[in-house]
Design a protein around this motif. Structure first.
Motif, short mmCIF file in Angstrom:
data_model
loop_
_atom_site.label_atom_id
_atom_site.label_comp_id
_atom_site.label_asym_id
_atom_site.label_seq_id
_atom_site.Cartn_x
_atom_site.Cartn_y
_atom_site.Cartn_z
N GLN A 53 1.35 8.32 -0.92
CA GLN A 53 1.64 7.06 -1.63
C GLN A 53 2.41 7.31 -2.92
O GLN A 53 3.13 6.44 -3.41
N GLN A 54 2.23 8.51 -3.49
CA GLN A 54 2.89 8.83 -4.76
C GLN A 54 4.28 9.43 -4.56
O GLN A 54 5.03 9.61 -5.53
N MET A 55 4.63 9.76 -3.31
CA MET A 55 5.92 10.42 -3.05
C MET A 55 7.07 9.43 -3.19
O MET A 55 7.12 8.42 -2.48
N GLN A 56 7.97 9.73 -4.08
CA GLN A 56 9.03 8.79 -4.46
C GLN A 56 10.12 8.63 -3.42
O GLN A 56 10.80 7.60 -3.36
N HIS A 57 10.30 9.65 -2.56
CA HIS A 57 11.40 9.61 -1.59
C HIS A 57 10.91 9.71 -0.15
O HIS A 57 11.68 10.05 0.75
N LEU A 58 9.64 9.40 0.06
CA LEU A 58 9.07 9.53 1.40
C LEU A 58 9.62 8.46 2.34
O LEU A 58 9.61 7.28 2.02
N GLN A 59 10.06 8.91 3.52
CA GLN A 59 10.62 7.98 4.50
C GLN A 59 9.75 7.82 5.74
O GLN A 59 9.86 6.82 6.46
N ALA A 60 8.88 8.81 6.01
CA ALA A 60 8.01 8.71 7.18
C ALA A 60 6.80 9.62 7.02
O ALA A 60 6.88 10.70 6.42
N PHE A 61 5.68 9.17 7.59
CA PHE A 61 4.43 9.94 7.61
C PHE A 61 3.99 9.99 9.07
O PHE A 61 3.67 8.95 9.66
N LYS A 103 2.42 0.77 2.12
CA LYS A 103 3.82 0.49 2.45
C LYS A 103 4.51 1.67 3.13
O LYS A 103 5.73 1.69 3.27
N LEU A 104 3.72 2.65 3.58
CA LEU A 104 4.30 3.83 4.21
C LEU A 104 4.78 3.50 5.63
O LEU A 104 4.23 2.63 6.30
N ASN A 105 5.80 4.22 6.07
CA ASN A 105 6.25 4.13 7.47
C ASN A 105 5.48 5.18 8.27
O ASN A 105 5.65 6.38 8.05
N ILE A 106 4.63 4.69 9.18
CA ILE A 106 3.67 5.56 9.86
C ILE A 106 3.98 5.69 11.34
O ILE A 106 4.34 4.73 12.01
#
Length: 427
Positions: free
Chosen positions: A140-148, A221-224
């Protein structure tokens, strides 16, 4: 549309469970097929007597990485180990490493888990559920995360006969269960475990189902994406056929049969043995990472990664194929000639255990004692019986998995491949 390989170019990838079976194959595939990937950050647990960097160096010497090594002798420079312990608060990642990860990671592959079927519930909960919870908090803290991308199992909901690509609700709230078990004595937890897991066979499948619920609840709000492979076995093609680094599950059973140690196993001849090669799972995992990042689905997409509905292979067929293979290509230092039979009858199984396993083991151990050596065969057979006993639930019944999402993903890949072929031919 960019190709999957092109999409991973310049990306920073975080992998948990990188020193495990699937984690290694995932790393190899990324380094070989996506050579322009920027860096692979891997969470590594320091071991007594071996530093984190030594563990990674030993892993890099593995035959698995030979093809990568040929293409790029300096490939190890792209691998950045991060000291971590999944059983500790915050995964025991240092503040400096947290800062690094939150500022650069583009995609997370969560492969870490305990796969022991008989793991005590509290420990399985810590590794499979709480660690997932804490990794999501970090994500959740990753500023440039696009997918988990979370690696689950097709058997997380094995208490159902038909399994759709959805996250099923559980009768217990994961957070409440974690809080309750926090103060309980281990003996109390051991006593209530059968009641908690209900109609699931073990703590592994139960905690993987709990982990899926945690992923759904805490994704924000992550893309999972969630990958559910069935029984993962040796590689089919990549990086070369037949690679495996462990004897867990059916792989160990097959080797024991090839050595002439295993002579009987209880299973249903007509039940589907849903085995899937590790490279097939990893290819789907990387494709799901690309699709999740590019298409940003509104809800977490689940992919049932199974073979039973596409190319069913039955336990009865395994008996024939495995035995004929080992008779043509015998293993070194075999205990006796390979010859195993599969039966669904409990009485026949117990008869063969006695005649083909215990009597020969007693005689062999007697010979070892008389020759001044330490007896070992009965101990080996006891371990083998425990292993096949844990597999019995999965080898004696069938499941039907819906695979619409997996088929959808494959159609996207095929569509791109077709377009690329047309483009190249026109040029």
């Amino acid at each position: 549309m960019t190709s999957i390989s092109e999409w991973y170019a310049g990306k920073n990838v975080l992998i948990t469970g990188a020193t495990g079976f699937m984690g290694k194959v995932l790393m190899e595939k990324l380094l070989r097929s996506c050579p322009d990937v920027n860096a692979l950050y891997i969470l590594v647990r320091p071991k007594a007597g071996q530093s984190m960097s030594e563990r990674v160096q030993d892993m890099m010497k593995c035959k698995l990485f030979d093809r990568v090594r040929e293409d790029n002798p300096d490939f190890h420079q792209k691998i950045i180990p991060i000291s971590s312990e999944l059983t500790q608060p915050g995964l025991a990642i240092s503040p400096e490493d947290v800062q690094t990860l939150t500022s650069c990671i583009n995609i997370v592959f969560h492969c870490a888990a305990t796969i022991r079927f008989d793991e005590p519930l509290k420990h399985a909960l810590q590794l499979n559920v709480i660690a997932t919870q804490q990794l999501l908090s970090l994500a959740q803290q990753m500023q440039h995360l696009q997918a988990f991308i979370h690696i689950s199992t097709a058997y997380a909901n094995c208490n159902r006969r038909h399994i759709d690509e959805v996250i099923y609700p559980l009768p217990v709230e994961p957070k409440k269960l974690i809080d309750s078990l926090e103060w309980m004595d281990d003996s109390i937890i051991r006593d209530i475990t059968p009641h908690l897991i209900g109609d699931r066979p073990n703590t592994y499948t139960y905690t993987k189902a709990l982990a899926e619920c945690v992923v759904q609840q805490e994704s924000g709000k992550l893309n999972i994406g969630i990958i559910r492979p069935s029984i993962v076995g040796a590689s089919w093609q990549e990086p070369f056929p037949g690679w495996i680094d462990n004897f867990n599950g059916p792989s160990g059973v097959f080797i024991a049969a090839g050595k002439g140690i295993l002579r009987t196993m209880r299973a249903s001849n007509d039940a589907v043995a849903d085995l899937i090669p590790v490279d097939v799972v990893i290819n789907l995992t990387l494709a799901a990472g690309w699709y999740t990042a590019v298409h940003r689905p509104k809800t977490a997409l689940v992919y049932n990664c199974t073979t039973g509905g596409i190319n069913p292979f039955h336990w009865g067929e395994i008996e024939h194929h495995v035995m004929s293979t080992f008779k043509r290509n015998p293993l070194e230092q075999a205990f006796r000639r390979p010859n195993a039979n599969i039966t669904s009858s409990y009485l026949i199984y117990q008869y063969w255990i006695l005649v083909s396993h215990k009597f020969p083991a007693l005689i062999y151990d007697l010979f070892l004692r008389l020759s001044g050596q330490k007896p070992q065969m009965m101990r080996i057979f006891n371990r083998l019986h425990k292993a096949i006993g844990l597999l019995e639930y999965f080898s004696s019944q069938d499941w039907e998995w819906n695979s619409d999402n997996m088929n959808m993903l494959m159609s996207h890949i095929n569509k791109y491949t077709h377009c690329e072929t047309l483009l190249n031919s026109s040029l």
